[in-house]
Write an enzyme that holds these catalytic residues in place. Structure first.
Site, short mmCIF file in Angstrom:
data_model
loop_
_atom_site.label_atom_id
_atom_site.label_comp_id
_atom_site.label_asym_id
_atom_site.label_seq_id
_atom_site.Cartn_x
_atom_site.Cartn_y
_atom_site.Cartn_z
CB SER A 130 -0.94 0.00 1.21
OG SER A 130 -0.22 0.01 2.43
CB ALA A 188 5.17 0.31 -2.92
CG ASP A 207 5.35 -0.36 5.52
OD1 ASP A 207 6.33 -0.81 6.16
OD2 ASP A 207 4.34 -1.04 5.25
#
Length: 344
Positions: free
Chosen positions: A124, A126, A167
């Protein structure tokens, strides 16, 4: 920085509506998952060979979205694509607040991704980073790292609730990353190594796993000690990477997996894959990401061992296997993914 501040700072740099593209990549957590949620550091490594790409046209005849999950009007996209739409809308609002709604009404967004969904590899984030970069490119804006991070984080909150930010930082990183309390920096790596990532074929459940670990920590002092040790192992891994001691990094990974299993976030599939990797010569292996499914990651000293580990993973039931350098070079950075994997 708020969206309003960002748009004010960038307003003099935007251009007319046009087309743009953006790329980001997957990531694996070498050490520190779950502990990072409770304030400890973590080490993440980019997986540049797993890429996400977004292409956008902001003056299209109609607002459309094209992914492997859905193709059709932007307004009718399914709920699971809400993070992708959030990345588009938030970036338009931040960079062009006066006509963001008009631009969205004529935005044609096409997203492809090689990063497997719900596997702990940053799918998600990326996709969101690729979309943010594509919109900025279409508007003629060069985003600062912190601005990019904030925009991706907005999308990540839709996807995950209260993400740490790891992330969002690691899917645009150029090398192994030290992440602590929202701040990130590149780590020195004193030796070459190869990572081999394997998919259990079972979707991970990050939200449920994080909630489960939190409840366990609140109820059992042993869980708190396990989280503390997981955080300490990150520092061990950092120092070992800098010294080029991959054996010590691998040992830290093995110990981390044992603690994560004690925290109930491993699974029979993950245990089977990590055991197979160690038996094939990996220096260390562990689950990566939220766990309870998802992926395992192994550290290998060289390409020959990595190939043996990849074969062992496949024999142990992995549904997908990817190799990646521990410290990627410019040549490893993503350019155009195949788009064979569902995006979200």
């Amino acid at each position: 920085m708020s969206a309003q501040q960002l748009s004010a700072d960038r307003s003099g740099r935007t251009a007319g509506t046009t087309s743009g593209s953006g790329v980001a990549h997957g990531k694996t957590i070498l050490l520190g998952e779950h502990a990072v949620v409770h304030g400890s550091p973590a080490i993440a490594v980019p997986l540049p060979r797993l890429a996400a790409r977004a292409d956008v046209r902001l003056d299209a005849p109609a607002a459309t979205l094209t992914t492997s999950l859905y193709t059709g009007p932007l307004a009718a996209a399914p709920d699971r694509l809400a993070p992708t739409l959030t990345a588009l809308r938030t970036t338009l609002t931040a960079l062009r607040p006066d006509d963001a709604a008009d631009l969205e009404a004529t935005a044609a967004l096409h997203v492809t991704s090689d990063v497997p969904h719900e596997r702990g590899l940053g799918s998600s984030a990326a996709v969101a980073a690729a979309v943010v970069r594509a919109v900025a490119d279409a508007l003629g804006v060069t985003l600062e790292a912190d601005d990019l991070h904030e925009l991706v984080q907005t999308s990540e909150r839709v996807a995950h609730g209260a993400p740490s930010g790891l992330d969002a930082r690691s899917v645009v990183a150029d090398g192994p990353l030290w992440f602590h309390r929202g701040e990130a920096r590149l780590l020195p790596v004193g030796a070459d190594g190869v990572l081999v990532v394997a998919d259990t074929g079972v979707a991970g459940g990050t939200r449920a796993a994080v909630a489960g670990v939190r409840a366990l920590r609140d109820a059992d002092p042993a869980a708190g000690r396990a989280l503390d040790r997981l955080g300490a192992l990150v520092a061990v891994g950092r120092d070992a990477l800098a010294a080029g001691d991959l054996g010590a990094v691998g040992a830290a990974m093995d110990e981390a997996h044992a603690h994560l299993a004690a925290l109930t976030v491993s699974s029979p599939e993950l245990d089977r894959l990590t055991a197979a990797a160690r038996a094939a010569g990996a220096l260390g292996a562990k689950l990566t990401g939220g766990g309870r499914g998802g992926c395992a990651v192994a550290l290998c000293a060289d390409a020959a061992t990595a190939a043996a580990v990849a074969d062992a993973y496949a024999a142990a039931g992995a549904t997908g296997v990817w190799t990646s350098p521990l410290s990627p070079t410019t040549a490893d950075q993503p350019t155009s993914p195949t788009g064979s994997t569902p995006t979200a």
